[in-house]
Design an enzyme around this catalytic site. Structure first.
Site, mmCIF file in Angstrom:
data_model
loop_
_atom_site.group_PDB
_atom_site.id
_atom_site.type_symbol
_atom_site.label_atom_id
_atom_site.label_comp_id
_atom_site.label_asym_id
_atom_site.label_seq_id
_atom_site.Cartn_x
_atom_site.Cartn_y
_atom_site.Cartn_z
ATOM 1 N N GLU A 1 101.419 17.166 -19.116
ATOM 2 C CA GLU A 1 101.345 18.030 -20.300
ATOM 3 C C GLU A 1 100.368 17.413 -21.306
ATOM 4 O OE1 GLU A 1 101.396 20.664 -21.785
ATOM 5 O OE2 GLU A 1 103.418 21.312 -22.307
ATOM 6 N N ASP A 2 99.641 18.244 -21.991
ATOM 7 C CA ASP A 2 98.712 17.745 -23.006
ATOM 8 C C ASP A 2 99.450 17.187 -24.212
ATOM 9 O OD1 ASP A 2 99.683 20.246 -23.668
ATOM 10 O OD2 ASP A 2 97.743 21.173 -24.051
ATOM 11 N N ASP B 1 105.521 18.902 -28.441
ATOM 12 C CA ASP B 1 105.718 19.169 -29.865
ATOM 13 C C ASP B 1 107.217 19.392 -30.095
ATOM 14 O OD1 ASP B 1 104.983 19.882 -32.498
ATOM 15 O OD2 ASP B 1 104.563 21.948 -31.954
ATOM 16 N N PHE C 1 97.881 19.277 -36.511
ATOM 17 C CA PHE C 1 97.450 20.196 -35.459
ATOM 18 C C PHE C 1 96.129 19.699 -34.901
ATOM 19 C CE2 PHE C 1 95.739 23.909 -33.389
ATOM 20 C CZ PHE C 1 96.848 24.340 -32.683
ATOM 21 N N ARG D 1 88.538 23.740 -26.755
ATOM 22 C CA ARG D 1 89.093 23.001 -25.608
ATOM 23 C C ARG D 1 88.082 22.029 -25.009
ATOM 24 N NH1 ARG D 1 94.033 25.369 -23.994
ATOM 25 N NH2 ARG D 1 94.143 27.624 -24.191
HETATM 26 P P1 5GP Z 1 106.312 22.652 -27.547
HETATM 27 O O1 5GP Z 1 106.971 23.634 -26.651
HETATM 28 O O2 5GP Z 1 106.577 21.212 -27.210
HETATM 29 O O3 5GP Z 1 106.605 22.955 -29.012
HETATM 30 O O4 5GP Z 1 104.771 22.920 -27.474
HETATM 31 C C1 5GP Z 1 103.996 22.548 -26.444
HETATM 32 C C2 5GP Z 1 102.721 23.356 -26.437
HETATM 33 O O5 5GP Z 1 102.344 23.769 -27.756
HETATM 34 C C3 5GP Z 1 101.584 22.503 -25.956
HETATM 35 O O6 5GP Z 1 101.429 22.572 -24.568
HETATM 36 C C4 5GP Z 1 100.413 23.106 -26.694
HETATM 37 O O7 5GP Z 1 99.917 24.195 -25.970
HETATM 38 C C5 5GP Z 1 100.975 23.616 -27.978
HETATM 39 N N1 5GP Z 1 100.774 22.679 -29.098
HETATM 40 C C6 5GP Z 1 101.684 21.920 -29.724
HETATM 41 N N2 5GP Z 1 101.121 21.160 -30.686
HETATM 42 C C7 5GP Z 1 99.808 21.441 -30.641
HETATM 43 C C8 5GP Z 1 98.672 20.943 -31.379
HETATM 44 O O8 5GP Z 1 98.720 20.087 -32.273
HETATM 45 N N3 5GP Z 1 97.472 21.478 -31.027
HETATM 46 C C9 5GP Z 1 97.319 22.432 -30.065
HETATM 47 N N4 5GP Z 1 96.104 22.861 -29.827
HETATM 48 N N5 5GP Z 1 98.357 22.902 -29.356
HETATM 49 C C10 5GP Z 1 99.584 22.408 -29.639
#
Ligand code: 5GP
Length: 172
Positions: free
Chosen positions: A95-96, A99, A148, A161
């Site tokens: 996973e990138d 959050d 962000f 990206r």
């Molecule tokens: P989660 O489900 O953990 O809240 O979110 C995961 C997804 O939210 C990540 O795979 C990504 O696509 C997006 N995301 C969360 N934080 C960021 C951020 O700081 N920048 C970007 N571009 N995407 C984010």
């Protein structure tokens, strides 16, 4: 919008090498399935796997929790599941960024129903202050504050990206 470099290419490649070393050590001799979460993890996955000398396979899933906004909707759905067999295999989710944790938590629960031998998480970035569900990330690049970020696979409305660095996106 203004971009400020937060983690540069050199810092990222050092972290990728370190993570690959840990993965190589832990999965030596195993039939590893690396499962990238699209779209954000495509560059991280591509860099990571080129350091590995394992008999691995790659697959990708697509989950959505974000629209074009910088805030999670809180709802996760799977738009593309793993195409291959998960049962009995060690799986590593790539996973990138984690959050709220809702995306990875959803994926872990989905995979658990298919009977993998093990499931671990490898994430380049983690924003622990935003977590809504407990998760343990086995292989982590960086913990970051509640910012962000874009670049190195991460987007804002499908843009940025391709940036080689991870940048903070700020309103001007
Ligand atoms: P989660 O489900 O953990 O809240 O979110 C995961 C997804 O939210 C990540 O795979 C990504 O696509 C997006 N995301 C969360 N934080 C960021 C951020 O700081 N920048 C970007 N571009 N995407 C984010």
């Amino acid at each position: 919008m203004k971009l400020e470099v937060f983690l540069d290419q050199h810092q990222i490649s050092q972290a990728v090498e370190r993570l690959a070393g840990e993965i190589q050590r832990d999965y030596e001799g195993m039939d590893l399935l690396m499962l990238g979460v699209l779209k954000g993890s495509f560059i991280f996955m591509a860099d990571l796997v080129r350091h590995l000398r394992l008999p691995l396979e790659m697959d990708f899933v697509r989950l959505s929790s974000y629209g074009d906004a910088t805030e999670s909707s809180g709802r996760v759905s799977m738009t593309q599941g793993p195409s291959g067999e998960v049962k009995g295999r060690p799986v590593l989710i790539v996973e990138d960024i984690v959050d709220s944790g809702l995306t990875v938590d959803f994926l872990m629960k989905h995979l658990a129903r298919q009977g993998p031998a093990s499931v671990r998480i490898c994430a380049l970035l983690d924003k622990p202050s935003r977590r809504q569900v407990p998760l343990s990330i086995h292989y982590l690049g960086f913990q970051i504050p509640d910012l962000f970020v874009v670049g190195y696979g991460l987007d804002y409305g499908e843009k940025y990206r391709h940036l080689p660095d991870i940048c903070v996106l700020k309103q001007e």
